[in-house]
Design a protein around this motif. Sequence first.
Motif, short mmCIF file in Angstrom:
data_model
loop_
_atom_site.label_atom_id
_atom_site.label_comp_id
_atom_site.label_asym_id
_atom_site.label_seq_id
_atom_site.Cartn_x
_atom_site.Cartn_y
_atom_site.Cartn_z
N GLY A 1 31.90 -120.38 -90.54
CA GLY A 1 30.84 -120.83 -89.65
C GLY A 1 29.79 -119.78 -89.34
N GLN B 1 30.56 -127.14 -100.92
CA GLN B 1 29.52 -126.41 -100.19
C GLN B 1 28.88 -125.32 -101.05
OE1 GLN B 1 30.97 -124.71 -96.56
NE2 GLN B 1 29.00 -123.81 -96.07
N THR C 1 28.67 -118.52 -96.59
CA THR C 1 28.29 -119.22 -97.82
C THR C 1 26.78 -119.16 -98.05
OG1 THR C 1 30.09 -120.74 -97.28
CG2 THR C 1 28.63 -121.37 -99.07
N THR C 2 26.04 -119.40 -96.98
CA THR C 2 24.58 -119.33 -97.08
C THR C 2 24.13 -117.93 -97.50
OG1 THR C 2 24.51 -120.90 -95.24
CG2 THR C 2 22.44 -119.81 -95.82
P1 GDP Z 1 30.11 -120.34 -93.44
O1 GDP Z 1 31.11 -121.31 -92.88
O2 GDP Z 1 30.31 -118.98 -92.85
O3 GDP Z 1 30.06 -120.32 -94.90
O4 GDP Z 1 28.70 -120.79 -92.85
P2 GDP Z 1 27.47 -121.52 -93.56
O5 GDP Z 1 26.92 -120.70 -94.65
O6 GDP Z 1 27.84 -122.91 -93.86
O7 GDP Z 1 26.41 -121.50 -92.37
C1 GDP Z 1 26.63 -122.10 -91.12
C2 GDP Z 1 25.30 -122.51 -90.51
O8 GDP Z 1 24.55 -121.34 -90.18
C3 GDP Z 1 24.41 -123.28 -91.47
O9 GDP Z 1 23.77 -124.31 -90.74
C4 GDP Z 1 23.39 -122.25 -91.95
O10 GDP Z 1 22.16 -122.84 -92.31
C5 GDP Z 1 23.24 -121.41 -90.72
N1 GDP Z 1 22.77 -120.04 -91.03
C6 GDP Z 1 23.27 -119.19 -91.96
N2 GDP Z 1 22.59 -118.02 -91.94
C7 GDP Z 1 21.63 -118.15 -90.99
C8 GDP Z 1 20.59 -117.27 -90.49
O11 GDP Z 1 20.42 -116.12 -90.91
N3 GDP Z 1 19.80 -117.77 -89.49
C9 GDP Z 1 19.96 -119.02 -89.00
N4 GDP Z 1 19.14 -119.41 -88.02
N5 GDP Z 1 20.92 -119.86 -89.43
C10 GDP Z 1 21.74 -119.44 -90.42
#
Ligand code: GDP
Length: 301
Positions: free
Chosen positions: A116, A152, A120-121
């Motif tokens: 979260g 994802q 991944t992003t």
């Molecule tokens: P993971 O579970 O750690 O892989 O998290 P995700 O990559 O799915 O990201 C979770 C949420 O955080 C998503 O809605 C992304 O778009 C958002 N997100 C990721 N990086 C950033 C960032 O640098 N800034 C903002 N505002 N949102 C981000």
Amino acid sequence: EEDDREVSVGFGKRAKAFATGGVIIQPEHLDEPLETLELSLLSSDVEMGVAEEILAGIRENLEGTVRAQVQSTDMVLESALKEALFDVISVGQFDFDQHVAETDKPLVMVFTGVNGVGKTTTIAKLARYFERHGYSAVLANGDTYRAGANEQLREHADALDKKFIAHEQGGDPTAVLYDAVEYARANDVDIVLGDTAGRLHTSNDLMAQLEKIDRVVDPDMTLFVDEAVAGQDAVQRASEFNDAAEIDGAILTKADADPQGGAAISIAHVTGKPILFLGVGQEYDDLERFDPEQITDRLLE
Ligand code: GDP
């Protein structure tokens, strides 16, 4: 100017400072200004223990030293604080691009951190970053635990037109990453970007999994990802992951929602590892190289 600097950090040329009419800084001169500094660090979300250590270091450096008469104690403190913050914030910094250029390909990067936070992003953003720098990349999903993790990361890989490697849910993450490295070798791909689980049954399982990846895949870089906005929680996690998997650096996401940057200083301080990138938004291009000087200035604004 040279003398001012030396007086302000308390080293050398003390006698000369006296000759020019210096003033010895007494402990009580520092009480109030250091308290003000501490409040401003805490309001920037620097962890309390970290703030206290930084301030104690400044006190130790300044007490009993000589400042020029033209300088106020506040001025001396300001530059001492700036220097102390910069020292912490820039810990372990290295030239990332040069390091990538000089490493034998494929360069294998593994990403750790809880679910979260934007892990991944961030992997997708780095694939874009490397593309801009002329490197090809393969994305591999080592999070075989979480339902939906494959889809994802696959979505990002498709959007970025990158090869994607995954196994069935419940498979061995080490095997996935191993396959990705083999694929990169066989197809002349420069960089392997490997995700890992953000949560397992117990944190012991998670740490054991990371240790196995470390042992078998032997990544060139293990990066810890967390949110800049998570404050103390992120600091705690950074320290735990660093103990388990020996991270080489950290990436802080959602810095766009955290104008102060206090987590960066805390994480750098507790891990002794560099912050390498900041995530600054939800788009693939929203990734910036971490600039210690800029963050120091921002913390002192
Ligand atoms: P993971 O579970 O750690 O892989 O998290 P995700 O990559 O799915 O990201 C979770 C949420 O955080 C998503 O809605 C992304 O778009 C958002 N997100 C990721 N990086 C950033 C960032 O640098 N800034 C903002 N505002 N949102 C981000």
